[in-house]
Design an enzyme around this catalytic site. Sequence first.
Site, PDB file in Angstrom:
ATOM      1  N   HIS A  18      -3.243   6.303   4.976  1.00  0.00           N
ATOM      2  CA  HIS A  18      -1.821   6.530   5.234  1.00  0.00           C
ATOM      3  C   HIS A  18      -1.403   7.906   4.735  1.00  0.00           C
ATOM      4  CE1 HIS A  18      -1.600   2.492   6.482  1.00  0.00           C
ATOM      5  NE2 HIS A  18      -0.908   1.946   5.503  1.00  0.00           N
TER       6      HIS A  18
ATOM      7  N   CYS B 244       0.813  -1.219   0.000  1.00  0.00           N
ATOM      8  CA  CYS B 244       0.000   0.000   0.000  1.00  0.00           C
ATOM      9  C   CYS B 244       0.844   1.266   0.000  1.00  0.00           C
ATOM     10  CB  CYS B 244      -0.949  -0.005   1.203  1.00  0.00           C
ATOM     11  SG  CYS B 244      -0.139  -0.247   2.796  1.00  0.00           S
TER      12      CYS B 244
END
Length: 336
Positions: free
Chosen positions: A242, A129
Amino acid sequence: MKIAIVGASGAVGQELLNVLGTRGLHIDELRLFGSARSAGRVYRFANNDIIVKELTHNADDFADIDFAFVSAGAATSREYADTITARGAIMIDNSSAFRLCDDVPLVVPEVNGPDALNAPRRIIANPNCTTIQMVVALKPIHDISPVTRVHVATYQAASGAGAAAMQELIDQHADIAAGKEPTVQRFAHQLAFNVIPHIDVFADDDYTREELKMLHETRKIMHSPDIAVSATCVRVPVMRAHSEAIWAETERAISPDEARTAFAAAPGVELIDDPAANKYPMPLDLAGCDPVYVGRIRPDLANDRGITFWTVSDQIRKGAALNAVQIAEYIIAHRS
């Protein structure tokens, strides 16, 4: 179009159901698979109730499947890859099992979509990711002047460790508010009111495996074997999405205005960059959204050929489920 999801009950599996329900793919049949513990669960999709079936080594379960999205961990991916692909399905794998295999493409469609069209093992790997988020942002810069060096610090949400980790963060805050000792199970230390500079296991050089993924995967995706990437990956007490602070060095200097123009035109990127109005990407605002958001664009004061910027992206969505579905969409759109 027949689709399978392996690991349907996990956080990414559930997000895959959400993404598939909104992307406009014409799905004639959806099959869900999971562990013995998950088997029998029922999920709603397109006004139908679908029962999760236990994953076994029965290749007939994947007969006529066009794409199998697999998000059940590297061990499961390795064990069942031959079963999943035996009847012709393309396996789009969300684990680390095959990412660095020479005969398995590692794909972010905005960056290296054509690689998905050459998958001799019928396996395509979804990158980590943090890597997905970074290379989507680097690509428009790289197109202006090749990126030669990257320093990156990540600020990774609890959701990157799964649904149970998100619940642990909630429980820790509740325990602390109640004057109790918080339980620590999913992280190396208490995450509530803390940051932990430790994601995944440490290698011999004291970089974590998460940090090394950002190096090796970036080189493969960007077809740049000499690009230097140094990462520090940090877990922060954020529920979802994130953030990354990125310092990129290019062959020639790129001005912030050049960078803003490139970001604004780049597929998969949204620009939020107005410091005077306190506007910049934040995970609180952007969880559940599709793009990679970029802001805080400025010259690197320590490098004459450096540009630095800040990114935020939902790692369950673009960092996992959405990117996997976009790989399938790319293949469908470019099939001969």
